[in-house]
Motif scaffolding. Sequence first.
Motif, PDB file in Angstrom:
ATOM      1  N   LYS A  36      37.017  37.492  42.956  1.00 19.07           N
ATOM      2  CA  LYS A  36      35.907  38.407  43.249  1.00 19.07           C
ATOM      3  C   LYS A  36      35.537  39.232  42.018  1.00 19.07           C
ATOM      4  O   LYS A  36      34.359  39.538  41.792  1.00 19.07           O
ATOM      5  CB  LYS A  36      36.274  39.315  44.434  1.00 19.07           C
ATOM      6  N   ASN A  39      33.502  37.030  39.872  1.00 16.90           N
ATOM      7  CA  ASN A  39      32.157  36.902  40.428  1.00 16.90           C
ATOM      8  C   ASN A  39      31.288  38.091  40.010  1.00 16.90           C
ATOM      9  O   ASN A  39      30.115  37.920  39.653  1.00 16.90           O
ATOM     10  CB  ASN A  39      32.233  36.814  41.956  1.00 16.90           C
ATOM     11  N   VAL A 132      32.697  31.750  46.026  1.00 11.70           N
ATOM     12  CA  VAL A 132      33.511  32.959  45.922  1.00 11.70           C
ATOM     13  C   VAL A 132      34.230  33.287  47.225  1.00 11.70           C
ATOM     14  O   VAL A 132      35.295  33.915  47.228  1.00 11.70           O
ATOM     15  CB  VAL A 132      32.643  34.156  45.465  1.00 11.70           C
ATOM     16  N   ASP A 133      33.700  32.818  48.344  1.00  7.07           N
ATOM     17  CA  ASP A 133      34.323  33.066  49.644  1.00  7.07           C
ATOM     18  C   ASP A 133      35.352  32.004  50.014  1.00  7.07           C
ATOM     19  O   ASP A 133      35.933  32.046  51.102  1.00  7.07           O
ATOM     20  CB  ASP A 133      33.248  33.145  50.734  1.00  7.07           C
TER      21      ASP A 133
END
Length: 224
Positions: A36, A39, A132-133
Motif C-alpha cells: 500500500k 501504491n 493493490v487489493d
Amino acid sequence: MKGKLLLLSVSLALTSCGTAIKTLSGFKNPRVEDKKELNSYFSELVPNSPTYFVRIKEPGNENEIFQAIGTGLTSEILIFSQSGEKYCYQGVEECSGIQMQSAFKNFNENYSPCKEEGSLKLKSYLEKLLNVDGNSIKLENLPKADYYIFQHWNKYSGSKKRIKEDINWLLELKKKSDLNIAILFVNSDMLEEWGLEKNGELPIKFKKDGDQFTMTFGELPLKK
C-alpha cells in the motif's frame, strides 16, 4: 541460499544505454516494501494510474522470489496484442530505449508476433500479477487498446526523480504516437507478503563480465 547468480543485460535504464557505471548509478540493495505504501508512492509519480504487483504463489519459496526479482532487473520489453500474443523486436538495435522508440514510431516495421515456441501469452502473464487489493488481473480489467506494454519499476533501481523521468519519457512517447497502445506499470520491489521480513534487505554485488553483469545475491530476509 547464498551466492545465487543472475546474468542480465547492461541496459537497465529506459532512457539511456551508456556504460555499466552510468546504468547502475543510484542502484540500492532491494528492501522489503509494503504494497500500500508503494501504491501511494506510485500515485505521486503518476496520478490516477494504477500499478500492479508481482504475485508469489508460495510465500517463502526462494526460487520463486529470485525469479520475481529478476523480472524487475532485466530490460526486456513486454508487448502483447489485445488477442494475447507476445510481440518481439525484429531489428538489430540492442538498446532497450531505442527499441521502445521504434515501437511507438514504426510498430509494424519493427515488431511482430514472437516466433519462439512456447512464448509467453498475455493471459499467462496476467496470472503473475495482482492489484493493490490482492485481486487477480483479468483482460477485461485492462483499458481498451490494440496493444499493451508492461513496464516494470522499483524503488531500488534509482532515485524517485529518475524513476519519474523514465516514466514520463515513456508516457510522452505514447502521447506523440498514433498507435493505440496502453502502458501498464508493474512494481517489482520485494514485498512483505512474499514471506519476507518487514524492512529486510537483500545484498547484491555486481561484477562486470564483458557486456554483462554478474550479480551475486546474498541471503533473502525470509520471515522467521
